[in-house]
Design a protein around this motif. Structure first.
Motif, PDB file in Angstrom:
ATOM      1  N   VAL A   1      -2.854   7.234   5.475  1.00 38.12           N
ATOM      2  CA  VAL A   1      -1.677   7.623   5.880  1.00 38.12           C
ATOM      3  C   VAL A   1      -0.942   8.650   5.353  1.00 38.12           C
ATOM      4  O   VAL A   1      -0.851   8.825   4.145  1.00 38.12           O
ATOM      5  N   LYS A   2      -0.636   9.658   6.125  1.00 36.74           N
ATOM      6  CA  LYS A   2       0.006  10.606   5.682  1.00 36.74           C
ATOM      7  C   LYS A   2       1.370  11.050   6.291  1.00 36.74           C
ATOM      8  O   LYS A   2       2.323  11.935   5.959  1.00 36.74           O
TER       9      LYS A   2
ATOM     10  N   LEU B   1      -1.782   3.858  -3.667  1.00 35.31           N
ATOM     11  CA  LEU B   1      -1.117   4.630  -2.416  1.00 35.31           C
ATOM     12  C   LEU B   1      -2.554   4.617  -1.376  1.00 35.31           C
ATOM     13  O   LEU B   1      -2.247   5.342  -0.444  1.00 35.31           O
ATOM     14  N   ALA B   2      -3.736   4.208  -1.975  1.00 35.83           N
ATOM     15  CA  ALA B   2      -4.566   4.016  -0.920  1.00 35.83           C
ATOM     16  C   ALA B   2      -4.410   3.305   0.381  1.00 35.83           C
ATOM     17  O   ALA B   2      -3.539   2.259   0.581  1.00 35.83           O
TER      18      ALA B   2
ATOM     19  N   ARG C   1       0.861  -1.324  -0.087  1.00 40.43           N
ATOM     20  CA  ARG C   1      -0.036   0.054   0.050  1.00 40.43           C
ATOM     21  C   ARG C   1       0.954   1.338  -0.020  1.00 40.43           C
ATOM     22  O   ARG C   1       0.386   2.276  -0.731  1.00 40.43           O
ATOM     23  N   HIS C   2       2.099   1.220   0.678  1.00 38.08           N
ATOM     24  CA  HIS C   2       2.695   2.628   0.894  1.00 38.08           C
ATOM     25  C   HIS C   2       4.128   2.329   0.111  1.00 38.08           C
ATOM     26  O   HIS C   2       4.799   3.552   0.164  1.00 38.08           O
ATOM     27  N   GLY C   3       4.656   1.174  -0.357  1.00 32.83           N
ATOM     28  CA  GLY C   3       6.110   1.134  -0.798  1.00 32.83           C
ATOM     29  C   GLY C   3       6.972   0.536   0.151  1.00 32.83           C
ATOM     30  O   GLY C   3       6.856   0.506   1.462  1.00 32.83           O
ATOM     31  N   ALA C   4       7.948  -0.160  -0.206  1.00 31.78           N
ATOM     32  CA  ALA C   4       9.021  -0.766   0.656  1.00 31.78           C
ATOM     33  C   ALA C   4       9.505   0.092   1.656  1.00 31.78           C
ATOM     34  O   ALA C   4       9.828  -0.465   2.589  1.00 31.78           O
ATOM     35  N   LEU C   5       9.954   1.373   1.169  1.00 30.87           N
ATOM     36  CA  LEU C   5      10.626   2.080   1.889  1.00 30.87           C
ATOM     37  C   LEU C   5       9.991   2.482   3.119  1.00 30.87           C
ATOM     38  O   LEU C   5      10.252   2.348   4.317  1.00 30.87           O
TER      39      LEU C   5
END
Length: 208
Positions: free
Chosen positions: A108-109, A102-103, A30-34
């Motif tokens: 999450v911000k 990115l949902a 959902r947000h990427g590996a980093l």
């Protein structure tokens, strides 16, 4: 040599596809590996606190308390059910055009919500407490020096093993994310993650 053996055993335990590993993979999708890797710090902090408790002699006392473990277990079950249901509800709440890569169920911000989830899931799992109080001390021998120092060293090695295992699941999630799945496929992955977390909650609730 004993640290190498301990690391191997610790890595195998850490690789178990439990709640934290599933959550780390979900965060990567959902947000990427980093971001997901940063979220792992919450899990490591919870583990570090348990290691500190064992080194201070509080760990065995906690592990021997049925009431304390029961409270930890049901708090963990409740939080896993909350996360699983929240993810499932999110897959039906959004329309076809709203569920982008990115949902997230919390929109999450910042990185803090990811860290917090990892911490709470780990802290609410009595298995983690028992690993620190039953598995780790088996590698402690008085001939090697001060017990507290050995526990701290083994604990550091375990944290490395936990980080390595968590990274594996995060990378798997990152690979899934890079495929750029369709909206339907994203929903299916989220639903699978939600159901898996509910399954883990059920197994935790049924455990003694």
């Amino acid at each position: 040599m004993w640290l190498v053996v301990f690391f191997g055993a610790a890595f195998l335990i850490a690789m178990t596809p439990g709640a934290n590993n599933l959550l780390g993979m979900h965060h990567a999708i959902r947000h990427g590996a980093l971001r997901a890797l940063t979220g792992l710090s919450g899990r490591l902090v919870a583990m570090a606190l348990m290691i500190a408790a064992v080194a201070a002699g509080l760990g065995p006392l906690l592990a021997s308390s049925e009431l304390a473990l029961t409270i930890i277990k049901w708090a963990g079950v409740a939080y896993l059910v909350y996360l699983g249901v929240r993810i499932l509800v999110n897959t039906w709440r959004h329309g076809p055009g709203e569920l982008g890569p990115l949902a997230d169920e919390d929109a999450v911000k910042s990185l803090f919500p990811l860290v917090r989830k990892e911490f709470l899931v780990c802290a609410g799992n009595p298995k983690a407490v028992l690993i620190m109080t039953a598995f780790l001390p088996q590698f402690v021998e008085s001939a090697r020096g001060p017990v507290a120092l050995q526990v701290a060293l083994l604990g550091l090695v375990y944290l490395v093993a936990e980080l390595a295992a968590g990274t594996v699941f995060v990378l798997v999630g990152g690979i899934i994310r890079s495929v750029r799945m369709s909206v339907r496929a994203q929903r299916n992955v989220d639903r699978g993650t939600g159901l898996a977390l509910l399954g883990v909650a059920g197994m935790l609730a049924a455990s003694r």
